[in-house]
Design a protein around this motif. Sequence first.
Motif, PDB file in Angstrom:
ATOM      1  N   CYS A  27       0.840  -1.196   0.000  1.00  0.00           N
ATOM      2  CA  CYS A  27       0.000   0.000   0.000  1.00  0.00           C
ATOM      3  C   CYS A  27       0.873   1.243   0.000  1.00  0.00           C
ATOM      4  N   LEU A  55      -1.957  -3.798  -1.936  1.00  0.00           N
ATOM      5  CA  LEU A  55      -3.045  -3.379  -2.814  1.00  0.00           C
ATOM      6  C   LEU A  55      -3.594  -4.593  -3.537  1.00  0.00           C
ATOM      7  N   ALA A 104     -10.259  -1.546  -9.919  1.00  0.00           N
ATOM      8  CA  ALA A 104      -9.961  -0.844  -8.674  1.00  0.00           C
ATOM      9  C   ALA A 104      -8.868  -1.586  -7.924  1.00  0.00           C
ATOM     10  N   TRP A 105      -8.152  -0.857  -7.096  1.00  0.00           N
ATOM     11  CA  TRP A 105      -7.162  -1.430  -6.192  1.00  0.00           C
ATOM     12  C   TRP A 105      -7.479  -0.897  -4.799  1.00  0.00           C
ATOM     13  N   VAL A 106      -7.564  -1.777  -3.826  1.00  0.00           N
ATOM     14  CA  VAL A 106      -7.854  -1.359  -2.454  1.00  0.00           C
ATOM     15  C   VAL A 106      -6.840  -1.984  -1.505  1.00  0.00           C
ATOM     16  N   ASP A 129      -8.044   2.997   4.243  1.00  0.00           N
ATOM     17  CA  ASP A 129      -9.058   3.112   3.192  1.00  0.00           C
ATOM     18  C   ASP A 129      -8.468   3.513   1.845  1.00  0.00           C
ATOM     19  N   ASN A 155      -7.424   3.644  -1.829  1.00  0.00           N
ATOM     20  CA  ASN A 155      -7.946   2.958  -2.999  1.00  0.00           C
ATOM     21  C   ASN A 155      -7.705   3.768  -4.257  1.00  0.00           C
ATOM     22  N   LYS A 215      -9.420   3.853  -8.251  1.00  0.00           N
ATOM     23  CA  LYS A 215     -10.511   3.321  -9.064  1.00  0.00           C
ATOM     24  C   LYS A 215     -10.462   3.946 -10.444  1.00  0.00           C
ATOM     25  N   VAL A 241     -15.125   4.439   0.923  1.00  0.00           N
ATOM     26  CA  VAL A 241     -15.284   2.991   0.841  1.00  0.00           C
ATOM     27  C   VAL A 241     -16.486   2.603   1.681  1.00  0.00           C
TER      28      VAL A 241
END
Length: 72
Positions: free
Chosen positions: A11, A19, A36-38, A45, A47, A49, A61
């Motif tokens: 991350c 991620l 998307a990657w979260v 949180d 992310n 998109k 989120v």
Amino acid sequence: MGKRNDEWPECLDCVEGVLLPLSDFGGQGAAIHFKAWVCSSPNCDYNLKIRNGDVFRNEPVMNGSDHQPRYR
């Protein structure tokens, strides 16, 4: 020692999680991979998109508990 190819990137925000890619389906039903990657950390949180070719970062989120499925 470098990362293996089967590991997800760390991350960019918390550096605790990784991620994870999420996919979706387009309006015609075609799969859209890596939309998307979260972050995998429950405390983060972060992310990314992609929507209509634009990249959005750190959108809210939601947990999905209020989501109503679409029946076809």
